[in-house]
Design an enzyme around this catalytic site. Structure first.
Site, mmCIF file in Angstrom:
data_model
loop_
_atom_site.group_PDB
_atom_site.id
_atom_site.type_symbol
_atom_site.label_atom_id
_atom_site.label_comp_id
_atom_site.label_asym_id
_atom_site.label_seq_id
_atom_site.Cartn_x
_atom_site.Cartn_y
_atom_site.Cartn_z
ATOM 1 N N ASN A 433 -2.970 0.040 7.054
ATOM 2 C CA ASN A 433 -3.129 -0.614 8.533
ATOM 3 C C ASN A 433 -2.884 -2.190 8.255
ATOM 4 O O ASN A 433 -1.775 -2.863 8.592
ATOM 5 C CB ASN A 433 -4.312 -0.223 8.974
ATOM 6 C CG ASN A 433 -4.546 -0.594 10.565
ATOM 7 O OD1 ASN A 433 -3.765 -1.475 10.849
ATOM 8 N ND2 ASN A 433 -5.691 -0.072 11.039
ATOM 9 N N ASP A 434 -3.859 -2.912 8.060
ATOM 10 C CA ASP A 434 -3.678 -4.253 7.958
ATOM 11 C C ASP A 434 -2.611 -5.009 7.168
ATOM 12 O O ASP A 434 -1.817 -5.986 7.615
ATOM 13 C CB ASP A 434 -5.161 -5.126 7.233
ATOM 14 C CG ASP A 434 -6.368 -4.549 8.230
ATOM 15 O OD1 ASP A 434 -6.113 -4.551 9.328
ATOM 16 O OD2 ASP A 434 -7.321 -4.716 7.570
ATOM 17 N N VAL A 435 -2.251 -4.347 6.066
ATOM 18 C CA VAL A 435 -1.023 -4.936 5.432
ATOM 19 C C VAL A 435 0.184 -4.773 5.983
ATOM 20 O O VAL A 435 1.359 -5.307 5.595
ATOM 21 C CB VAL A 435 -1.047 -4.269 4.030
ATOM 22 C CG1 VAL A 435 -2.245 -4.469 3.083
ATOM 23 C CG2 VAL A 435 -0.787 -2.716 3.947
#
Lengths: 507, 113
Positions: A433-435
């Site tokens: 997700n965040d990456v």
């Protein structure tokens, strides 16, 4: 046991043909490792062993610079360890081998059992607990050394020795409990979110100052003063407390930094042991470990766009104020069916898979491998984009994929793969997700702005395998999911992938 | 065989001030740290997990100190501490090298077709 004893005696007599093996007296021990003239040959043999071990350790680590040479390299390092152990066993202070053999046998059995039966997803836990074991050994050696000098021999500890001992038990004790806390978090015994309370930083800093003051007291005060031993043991206790308190406020997402840092501390504790015992191989091995852990923690901090101090003291920054970040209101996501996703993947010429820890949690590595084999059979190309913090510890994702028999030359670092995304027909994001959040690049208001990411948004199309629309660790919305070229395949990663494999076969 | 090694001379030489040894140790520490850092920056991210378990196994070298504490018969207390330390460090050494090898064995290059 008799055989082992006989063997050792043989080594001792071989190393020391001139002088008989004389049991060292307490007074002899006090002169330290340097020995007397009669112990010279033996001492020389020990030192040569240590020198050889140090060189072998460095060669061993150098082997890790390439996957092809790495196994051989580690065998050299293991040989180095054996040489160092053999050298030590003829140390003139050692008079009885009973407890040594018992310890070696128990330790080997436990160590071997863990390493044979442990699943690869548990590597972070094992690493954390072994940092605790390493630090425990260093601390106990430090305590034993201190006790030997001050109580048994009733002598003075020199200031230099006391400083080394102080570092040894300080780094050691805080690494023991810190690593146990990290183990608990990895293993799910402790809650993953940070544990915070009022004045946490202030009280931690205060406690740290208390430890530092005790350290200074121990160094400047003669060791035969009444309170010296009490303060020494109190410092160990404070160290243990510090270890607990510095790790509990750190959230699950920051664990790669923490485990690297603890790796470094465990190394420094071993090095300090070397200073205290006047033993160079300990200093060198500890320094190698310390340098490695330090390097990895810098790397991990950078990959998460956090500074060291931010991870350690601003732990609460892990749950950033999401207010300024983009809101998802009024945006909609494209959901995709397994059939459509299979068609897209089946006809793709180039697919980049972006695995996140969600994939590992779902144990979907083997299904990913099957899917990638299928695409390749159909003439497509598949590569894997590995973000530095994709797993729970540095490099963890690579191990998990290698275990699923994915060739390592398909596993590419962020820097190697980022330029290839525009060429990719499909970026398949699995449990990450965040990456892959483009806000890190585009949105200065986003808490993760500046964090290096995988440019999955630059691929021709993006398919995200996702359980639900819950935001990731950082608790922020991901603009990628609302991109018109992105479609989301909802469901558990493993079952989605299994269905995809079946569908691609049918395409 | 006459025993006249430099090492022994160094240790028994009265002109060697007590500060020299710690200082030499500091040199060893700093230089080893630099060597370590240089090598480790060249380790690809691919192998960072094996790297950590490898350095972990290597730092099990505390075993060396533990062995002396366990076998020297300084005091019962020391022997016990040493015994626990030997056990803990051996778990690290044996487990560390074995798990590292198990991981490295899994890294295979693509088969040429």
């Amino acid at each position: 046991m008799h055989l082992a004893q006989a063997l050792l005696n043989l080594i001792v007599s071989a190393a020391e043909p001139a002088a008989p093996a004389v049991a060292a007296t307490a007074a002899d021990a006090a002169t330290g490792a340097h020995g007397t003239a009669s112990g010279g040959t033996r001492e020389l043999f020990i030192q040569i062993c240590y020198l050889g071990a140090s060189v072998l350790f460095i060669f061993g680590l150098r082997g890790l610079t390439s996957p092809d040479k790495s196994r051989r390299g580690m065998q050299l390092a293991a040989l180095g360890m054996l040489v160092a152990i053999i050298g030590t066993l003829i140390h003139h202070d050692i008079v009885t081998y009973t407890w040594i053999i018992v310890g070696l046998v128990i330790g080997s059995a436990i160590g071997a059992a863990i390493s044979i039966w442990m699943p690869m997803t548990a590597v972070p836990q094992r690493t954390a607990i072994s940092h605790a074991f390493g630090a425990l050994a260093a601390t106990l050696v430090g305590i034993s050394h201190y006790d030997q000098i001050t109580r048994v021999l009733a002598e003075q500890v020199t200031r230099v020795d006391m400083a080394a001992l102080g570092f040894e038990v300080m780094f050691g004790s805080l690494t023991i409990t810190g690593s146990l806390m990290a183990f608990g978090k990895f293993h799910g015994i402790l809650p993953r979110p940070p544990i915070t309370y009022k004045f946490q930083n202030l009280s931690n800093i205060a406690l740290f100052c208390v430890a530092a003051l005790m350290f200074v007291y121990l160094v400047v005060t003669p060791s035969d003063s009444a309170a010296h031993a009490t303060i020494f043991y109190l410092m160990v206790l404070v160290g243990l407390a510090v270890g607990v308190l510095i790790v509990i406020p750190i959230g699950g997402a920051d664990m790669p930094v923490v485990i690297s840092l603890l790796n470094s501390y465990a190394g420094l504790a071993a090095s300090a042991t070397g200073f205290a015992l006047g033993n160079n191989v300990l200093i060198i091995a500890g320094a190698l470990d310390g340098a490695s852990g330090f390097f990895l923690s810098i790397l991990m901090s950078k990959a998460m766009n956090r500074s060291f101090t931010n991870v350690l003291f601003g732990a609460f920054g892990a749950a950033p104020e999401a207010g300024a970040a983009q809101s998802a209101d009024g945006l909609s996501v494209n959901s995709i069916s397994v059939e459509d996703a299979a068609v897209q993947l089946g006809y793709a010429r180039f697919v980049i898979v972006v695995p996140g820890y969600g994939m590992a949690v779902a144990q979907a590595q083997h299904a990913v491998r099957e899917l990638s084999d299928l695409i390749e059979e159909r003439g497509g190309e598949v590569k894997f984009a590995i973000h530095p913090v994709a797993g729970r510890m540095p490099g963890h994702m690579n191990v998990l994929l290698a275990e699923a028999d994915i060739a390592y030359d398909k596993l590419l670092d962020m820097d190697e793969i980022n330029g290839e995304f525009p060429r990719a027909d499909v970026a398949l994001v699995i449990g990450a997700n965040d990456v892959v959040n483009p806000a890190a690049r585009n949105d200065p208001a986003s808490p993760i702005h500046g964090m290096p990411i995988l440019n999955a948004d630059q691929a021709q199309s993006v398919i995200v395998l996702k359980r639900s629309m819950n935001p990731g660790f950082a608790g922020i919305e991901n603009a990628l999911f609302y991109d018109p070229k992105c479609s989301i395949l909802f469901g558990d990663a493993k079952s989605s992938l299994t269905k995809l494999v079946a569908e691609v076969k049918a395409v | 065989m006459p025993v006249s090694f430099d090492l022994v001379l160094l240790a028994s030489d009265p002109t060697v001030t007590p500060l020299t040894t710690p200082f030499l140790q500091l040199y060893v520490f700093v230089l080893a740290g630099f060597v370590g850092f240089q090598i480790i920056t060249k380790v690809p991210a691919l192998l960072h997990t094996p790297l950590m378990s490898a350095t972990n196994a290597i730092s099990g070298i505390s075993l060396v100190g533990s062995l002396v504490a366990a076998g020297a018969d300084y005091s019962t207390y020391s022997t016990w501490l040493g015994f626990i330390a030997v056990t803990a460090a051996t778990i690290n050494v044996v487990g560390g090298f074995m798990i590292t090898d198990r991981m490295l064995k899994m890294f295979k290059r693509r088969e040429r077709k």
